[in-house]
Scaffold this active site. Structure first.
Site, PDB file in Angstrom:
ATOM      1  N   SER A 320      -1.874   1.391  37.597  1.00  0.00           N
ATOM      2  CA  SER A 320      -0.595   2.090  37.683  1.00  0.00           C
ATOM      3  C   SER A 320       0.394   1.312  38.558  1.00  0.00           C
ATOM      4  CB  SER A 320      -0.814   3.518  38.190  1.00  0.00           C
ATOM      5  OG  SER A 320       0.306   4.320  37.906  1.00  0.00           O
ATOM      6  N   ASP A 438      -2.064   6.712  32.064  1.00  0.00           N
ATOM      7  CA  ASP A 438      -2.147   6.156  33.422  1.00  0.00           C
ATOM      8  C   ASP A 438      -3.587   5.817  33.807  1.00  0.00           C
ATOM      9  OD1 ASP A 438      -2.205   6.085  36.412  1.00  0.00           O
ATOM     10  OD2 ASP A 438      -0.086   6.574  36.158  1.00  0.00           O
TER      11      ASP A 438
END
Length: 555
Positions: A320, A438
């Site tokens: 991320s 994510d």
């Protein structure tokens, strides 16, 4: 006794296993043994097979491995004078490991029927085997598994001895410089830690493996210097080498065709030479950068301190936010340039700037993410993973099956966009027929990725505080309020990340945790404060890191 037999027994006595045996026992062993030759890559015995013989190494080297594929473990490397296969033979069991040739090997083979007879007639042989088994057991207890070793390196280029020098510096171990011809690159003067070797004038293709197996008893690594000219001896050197390293711009086409995925290229840049040397020596230093949204800006401070203190980074892994800042650094941006980018994030992420392409009506997400992807592509210059300055791994997750996906090839921007696809905020990234979300949902601090790819020293930067440490949650609880929709989405990710870290964070040697719990996960305007706290956290660990990575011989 014939002169030939006497000569053979004298030759056997030079092998440490035989050296203290009585003459009568040595003659009896010789009468029952036969010599066999095996090329590099040949499996002498295979795990699970029935045992019918034991082997003693005359010359060459083998590796003993257990399991296969990702579960394979290297148990030992054995050279001249060592023996193997005796346990299964003595106990009439199946082979417990596979033995594969690393350097062309000559083996003395003793069949089970002959061994049984020798043990009955010559008790001293049983005592010798028992001592060797005890020594090997102790070694196994101390070092139950080993990493794959790269000990023979073929090098080319006028300044290839600089790689040998870097190997000696990075490992504090001796390196032997072995020219394979009179026209091979020379060892430059004043090359500490590198020992010149003069091969015999009549060195042959058949003799090279034997000499290598002998010198590797005394030296950690051998650099076989090869010339650009194609010759049988140079080809044998390339065949035996675990890695073929070109130093400079002059490629050797025939060596490249032979080595393929073993052929590496480096320059005389000290940073790249050091990285190549640590790669060869199995001493790579990896840094894992966690997820964390705005808190991920603290990673920049850690990178900055590493640069100032001369802490090398050989491999990066990011999830991320860590994938974004890691990608910028791996692409060659300076920490000052990355800091300027972070300071500009409030403007970039504002509605006025226009980076957000809002989904109307919102279906799978609030933001489509196409403009974000294009912007990341511009930042990275459309680079692929293969074009990065530092090897880099990016973690994302397959939405449909929840599988952790690690990107290491193809366009870097696509992988980063997949990794930052916060559930509900960014539309899942559609790539290669799959939808990615994510990476923090599966692996927020990706140390396991570095470990799985053979990185020996693993440092992690985690900007993910425990839930009870986060001040904004405490304030909301006191006020009895809920955050806005973006806050709820971010909060849900924080809960997942905190739980995942507790249950599956991978191995780590040094964990750096900047104190950022009092700052909100979306406070991009606090870039300088995040960076400062990253620097403070890194400096607390610098002495420990320097001690950890200091060159020292292996025990």
């Amino acid at each position: 006794m014939s002169k030939e037999a006497t000569s053979m027994e004298q030759h056997l006595r030079r092998i440490s296993f035989f050296s203290n045996l009585p003459d009568e026992t040595l003659r009896a062993i010789h009468s029952h043994m036969q010599i066999q030759r095996y090329p590099k890559g040949k499996k002498v015995v295979v795990e699970g097979d029935l045992a019918d013989s034991m082997y003693l190494i005359e010359s060459g080297q083998v590796q003993v491995v257990s399991g296969s594929g990702a579960d394979q473990r290297i148990l030992a490397y054995l050279g001249p004078g060592s023996f193997f296969g005796e346990m299964a033979l003595l106990l009439s069991e199946r082979r417990s490991a596979t033995v594969e040739v690393v350097i062309d090997t000559e083996l003395w083979v003793l069949l089970k029927t002959d061994l049984d007879k020798l043990l009955q007639e010559h008790p001293s042989l049983g005592l010798t085997i028992s001592r060797e088994l005890s020594r090997r057991l102790q070694q196994t207890i101390q070092h139950p598994t080993q990493r794959k070793e790269i000990r023979i390196i073929a090098v080319s280029g006028a300044f290839s001895s600089e790689l040998a020098r870097s190997l000696a510096i990075q490992t504090a171990e001796s390196v032997l410089w072995f020219p394979t011809s009179d026209s091979a690159p020379n060892l430059h003067p004043d090359t500490p830690g590198v020992i010149p070797f003069k091969p015999p004038a009549d060195l042959t293709v058949e003799g090279l493996p034997e000499i290598l197996s002998q010198v590797l008893q005394d030296y950690s690594r051998v650099c076989l210097a090869i010339d650009t000219e194609d010759s049988p001896l140079a080809r044998k050197a390339v065949e035996l080498a675990e890695e073929v390293i070109q130093v400079g711009d002059v490629q050797i086409p025939w060596a490249y065709d032979m080595a393929l995925d073993r052929y590496r290229v480096t320059t005389l840049d000290p940073v790249r030479l050091g990285r190549m040397a640590r790669n060869i020596a199995g001493r790579q230093i990896g840094l894992a950068l966690s997820s964390g949204n705005a808190r991920g800006i603290a990673h920049i401070g850690i990178l900055k301190v590493f640069e100032e203190e001369g802490i090398p980074i050989d491999v990066l892994a990011g999830t991320s936010a860590g994938s974004l800042f890691g990608a910028l650094y791996a692409a060659g941006m300076s920490t000052d340039e990355i800091a300027d980018f972070a300071r500009n994030l409030p403007r970039i992420t504002s509605f006025r700037f226009g980076l957000w392409d809002i989904s109307i009506p919102p279906r799978s997400s609030l933001i489509q993410g196409k403009k974000t992807l294009n912007y990341i592509r511009e930042l990275l210059g459309n680079k692929t993973f293969e074009e990065l300055t530092i090897p880099f791994y990016v973690v994302s997750a397959d939405y449909h099956c929840g599988e952790e996906i690690v990107f290491h090839d193809g366009p870097v921007a696509d992988a980063v966009r997949a990794s930052i696809s916060i559930i509900g905020l960014f539309k899942p990234m559609h790539l290669q027929g799959r939808y990615f979300i994510d990476g923090g949902t599966v692996n927020p601090v990706p140390t396991s990725v570095l470990y799985d790819h053979g990185v020996e020293t693993i440092i992690a930067s985690s900007v993910i505080p425990n839930l009870e440490e986060r001040l904004e949650r405490q304030d909301l609880r006191r006020q009895g309020k809920l955050p806005n929709i973006v806050g709820i989405l971010m909060g849900a990710m924080e809960i997942m990340e905190s739980e995942i870290i507790q249950s599956r964070m991978g191995p780590v040697d040094v964990l750096i945790k900047p104190e950022v719990a009092d700052l909100h996960t979306m406070q991009y305007e606090k870039a300088d404060e995040f960076i400062r706290r990253g620097e403070e956290a890194a400096r607390k660990h610098i002495d420990a890191i320097k001690t950890l990575i200091a060159p020292k011989p292996r025990t």
